[in-house]
Scaffold this active site. Structure first.
Site, PDB file in Angstrom:
ATOM      1  N   ASP A   1      -0.306 -79.129   2.451  1.00 21.99           N
ATOM      2  CA  ASP A   1       0.303 -79.240   3.792  1.00 21.99           C
ATOM      3  C   ASP A   1       1.811 -79.422   3.681  1.00 21.99           C
ATOM      4  O   ASP A   1       2.581 -78.860   4.441  1.00 21.99           O
ATOM      5  CB  ASP A   1      -0.241 -80.459   4.545  1.00 21.99           C
TER       6      ASP A   1
ATOM      7  N   LYS B   1     -14.584 -61.060  26.908  1.00 22.85           N
ATOM      8  CA  LYS B   1     -14.250 -60.490  25.600  1.00 22.85           C
ATOM      9  C   LYS B   1     -13.923 -61.658  24.671  1.00 22.85           C
ATOM     10  O   LYS B   1     -12.852 -62.261  24.747  1.00 22.85           O
ATOM     11  CB  LYS B   1     -13.066 -59.534  25.717  1.00 22.85           C
TER      12      LYS B   1
HETATM   13  S1  IVH Z   1     -18.809 -54.546  23.772  1.00 22.12           S
HETATM   14  C1  IVH Z   1     -17.264 -50.584  21.222  1.00 22.12           C
HETATM   15  N1  IVH Z   1     -18.489 -56.985  24.500  1.00 22.12           N
HETATM   16  O1  IVH Z   1     -14.033 -56.511  21.049  1.00 22.12           O
HETATM   17  C2  IVH Z   1     -17.608 -51.985  21.115  1.00 22.12           C
HETATM   18  N2  IVH Z   1     -17.240 -56.227  22.646  1.00 22.12           N
HETATM   19  O2  IVH Z   1     -11.686 -54.777  20.875  1.00 22.12           O
HETATM   20  C3  IVH Z   1     -18.312 -52.410  22.331  1.00 22.12           C
HETATM   21  N3  IVH Z   1     -15.805 -57.949  21.682  1.00 22.12           N
HETATM   22  O3  IVH Z   1     -14.946 -54.917  18.146  1.00 22.12           O
HETATM   23  C4  IVH Z   1     -18.447 -53.839  22.259  1.00 22.12           C
HETATM   24  N4  IVH Z   1     -16.375 -59.559  23.051  1.00 22.12           N
HETATM   25  O4  IVH Z   1     -16.163 -57.054  18.560  1.00 22.12           O
HETATM   26  C5  IVH Z   1     -18.124 -56.048  23.621  1.00 22.12           C
HETATM   27  N5  IVH Z   1     -18.333 -59.133  25.312  1.00 22.12           N
HETATM   28  C6  IVH Z   1     -17.973 -58.195  24.414  1.00 22.12           C
HETATM   29  C7  IVH Z   1     -17.050 -58.452  23.401  1.00 22.12           C
HETATM   30  C8  IVH Z   1     -16.696 -57.426  22.546  1.00 22.12           C
HETATM   31  C9  IVH Z   1     -15.642 -59.235  22.026  1.00 22.12           C
HETATM   32  C10 IVH Z   1     -15.083 -57.310  20.582  1.00 22.12           C
HETATM   33  C11 IVH Z   1     -15.924 -56.384  19.747  1.00 22.12           C
HETATM   34  C12 IVH Z   1     -15.063 -55.180  19.505  1.00 22.12           C
HETATM   35  C13 IVH Z   1     -13.737 -55.595  20.052  1.00 22.12           C
HETATM   36  C14 IVH Z   1     -12.996 -54.409  20.585  1.00 22.12           C
END
Ligand code: IVH
Length: 650
Positions: free
Chosen positions: A45, A110
């Site tokens: 650290d 997301k």
């Molecule tokens: S749907 C084509 N739902 O976001 C992928 N993705 O920027 C369709 N992610 O690599 C995925 N939360 O890992 C989906 N509720 C969610 C999500 C999600 C995070 C991530 C996923 C993907 C990235 C794309």
């Protein structure tokens, strides 16, 4: 983390940025990639803090954690590419997107973690888990994913199936890690690539499912239901018509700060799988899904005050108290000011208007000053825990004592261990355990477990077990006087502790005693009853922690009623010799009172003598000198009378 003793050379504070970068990189690699650290966490650290103070923009600071290029496992080729998501920032783009397919829209947050694919075989067993990697080929993280508690090890299926989702670190778990990572996503990524699954598991990762591949399900809603039925935690979801999408997005903007995980957008998907198939995909993203990104990462606020937080390595870090400002959906009132050097170089002052940023991570920080304030900021001059002076070391403020307050803590711990009889903890071990954060106060002796100790160099299983046992054998039924003396309250040594124990008989009564009550006890007048009462009160936290850790303190027995027949009494085993003339009673009367309490009247000075009572008119004669040489406790008449009163008191 494995803990080691101090290894940094004495001149490390003279290192320039390049040398520091080299060292930070090296020790980061030894810990994360090679699993053989050679310096302790606090030392690491300090290296990092020092580098940050000399070059806050050093790329090395952004690359802490495991080397992303260092593969943990074998490459895993995805059965179906793991694509990215198209982004949008307004309702119009979202509506244009949604106009291209039939049926409702599914909305999910997301989650800001790491994409993960988990494949189960026809027998239902978890076969392989992989990162997204290039999208086509990811890396094998099976061992670590198997230890995520909400990932089922087996599914009740008869054909292979793949679950996709996000591995994330709950904010509540992130908050408990005093780690070197800027944000939960980096921490999760680091933990997923850990070579040691136990270390990975210790971080507290979770998995949230957002897709089921290969089960022939027709809608997203069915997939979520299926994932939940198999024991997964599906990402939360709502089925919306197009008119409800903007309001749905806004509901996440408003709720963002209540979630126990970070989100960086809201994902909308066509609910019907046939429509997703019809739309197809680009090489980058499927057309049937879009991410509506959250904004508002920076804001203007006024700096009102500065508080100083102390790290385990005794570095004092300024924290800005600001007017509430909304950043990424969270209301922020405290921002990191980085270090003393930044306060100086930005000419920061109280009342300044500044730009606060909360990007990715959970710790918002001061980015720049837009309007200077008026009241200059200074750092505290002494450490609140140890009272040592603080000093500037370049851009950082550290405790001046070589080992900082950790040194003072070692003294406290050593005193406690010696006083209650816990053996085996020399100062070197104590220092090591303090550095490791395992010992911070006496109560921690009783929380040590063999598995914590075994990680240290030169500590075998037998020694670890023995040390823990030594603590446990001095945990319950501690004599009150021993317990009191162990606290290290100034003025409350063995004798004063014994006096308190005899008089008050229980810890509760000692704690409740007022300075006035203490003043009446033998020797307490000189020792300043006030000081001892205050010292005891200051130890309230230490005492409570000891009791909470399972320490019990014996209650002293009631003093036996005056026993002229010579049976056991409070003075049993004690001998008294009187010299000089007593003012309040005859020598015979004094001897009688001693005997009535079970004590003996002695005829000469010897090492075996307990007390020499010097009468008020007594000269400092040969008896006094002999007694002093023999280490016999000498009482004035007033003290003797107070002792009688205290002992005979009900
Ligand atoms: S749907 C084509 N739902 O976001 C992928 N993705 O920027 C369709 N992610 O690599 C995925 N939360 O890992 C989906 N509720 C969610 C999500 C999600 C995070 C991530 C996923 C993907 C990235 C794309």
């Amino acid at each position: 983390m494995t803990q080691l003793s101090m290894f940094l050379p004495a001149d490390w504070l003279d290192w320039d940025a390049a040398r520091l970068e080299f060292e930070v990189r090296k020790h980061n690699r030894l810990y994360w990639d090679e699993n053989r650290p050679v310096i302790s966490d606090p030392e690491f650290d300090r290296l990092v803090e020092r580098l940050r103070s000399i070059n806050p923009h050093s790329p090395v600071l952004d690359a802490l954690g495991p080397d992303p290029a260092a593969r943990v496992g074998e490459p895993v080729t995805h059965r179906q590419a793991m694509l990215s998501l198209e982004k949008c920032y307004d309702e119009k783009t979202l509506l244009d997107w949604a106009a291209k397919f039939e049926g409702d829209v599914v909305m999910t947050p997301k989650v800001d973690g790491c994409a993960c694919s988990i494949r189960y075989g026809a027998d239902g067993r978890l076969e392989v888990a992989a990162t997204r990697g290039s999208g086509t080929v990811g890396e094998d993280i099976t061992a670590n994913v198997k230890r995520i508690p909400n990932v089922p090890a087996r599914l009740p299926v008869t054909a292979p199936v793949e679950i996709r989702g996000e591995v994330y670190l709950p904010l509540s778990a992130f908050a408990k890690l005093a780690g070197e990572f800027a944000n939960p996503r980096n921490t999760a990524a680091g933990a997923l690539k850990q070579k040691d699954p136990a270390k990975s598991a210790a971080v507290g990762l979770r998995f949230m499912a957002y897709d089921v591949v290969g089960a022939g399900l027709e809608t997203e809603v069915e997939k979520f239901a299926q994932a939940a039925a198999w024991g997964f935690e599906p990402v939360e979801h709502a089925l919306l018509d197009r008119a409800g999408m903007q309001a749905g997005y806004e509901s996440y903007v408003a709720r963002r700060q209540q979630l126990d995980y970070e989100i960086d957008g809201v994902v909308f998907r066509a609910n019907r799988v046939d429509e997703q198939v019809r739309l197809g995909a680009t090489s980058h993203h499927p057309r049937g899904a879009i991410a509506y990104k959250l904004q508002g990462e920076s804001g203007l606020t006024i700096l009102r005050d500065v508080e100083w937080s102390v790290s385990r390595s005794r570095i004092f870090t300024p924290v800005g108290i600001v007017d509430p400002v909304s950043l990424s959906g969270a209301t922020v009132t405290r921002i990191s000011l980085h270090n003393w050097g930044m306060v100086r170089s930005k000419g920061l002052s109280i009342g300044a208007e500044c730009v606060a940023v909360r990007r990715g991570g959970v710790i918002p920080y001061l980015e720049s000053v837009s309007v200077p304030g008026e009241t200059p900021i200074d750092y505290p001059k002494t450490c609140p825990t140890g009272g040592f002076p603080l000093r500037e070391e370049g851009d950082i403020i550290v405790c001046s004592c070589a080992t900082g307050c950790a040194g003072a803590i070692v003294g406290v711990l050593s005193h406690y261990a010696n006083a209650v009889g816990i053996e085996g903890f020399g100062d070197i071990w104590l220092q090591t355990l303090v550095d490791a954060g395992l010992l911070t106060q006496p109560a921690d002796f009783y929380r040590l477990r063999p598995e914590d100790l075994i990680t240290f160099d030169r500590m075998g299983e037998t020694l670890a077990a023995k040390l823990v046992e030594n603590c446990a054998t001095h945990q319950t039924d501690l004599p009150l006087a021993v317990f009191l003396a162990a606290l290290g309250v100034p003025g409350l040594g063995r004798t004063a502790s014994q006096t308190l124990a005899r008089h008050f008989r229980s810890l509760e009564r000692v704690r409740a005693a007022t300075p006035a009550e203490l003043l009446g006890l033998p020797k307490f007048a000189e020792l300043s009853a006030e000081k001892i009462a205050a010292g005891l009160a200051a130890q309230a936290h230490t005492i409570d922690a000891l009791l909470a850790a399972g320490v019990t303190v014996a209650t002293e027995p009631e003093p036996a009623a005056t026993d002229a027949a010579g049976g056991p009494g409070p003075f049993t085993g004690k001998s008294f010799l009187f010299t000089g003339t007593l003012a309040a009673m005859t020598r015979e009367a004094a001897q009688a009172r001693v005997e009535a309490l079970g004590g003996k009247a002695a005829s000469g000075v010897s090492k075996a003598l307990s007390y020499l009572v010097v009468g008020s008119e007594g000269k400092a004669g040969s008896k006094l000198q002999k007694a002093q040489e023999a280490g016999v406790t000498v009482l004035t008449e007033a003290e003797f009378i107070a002792l009688l009163d205290a002992t005979a008191a009900p």
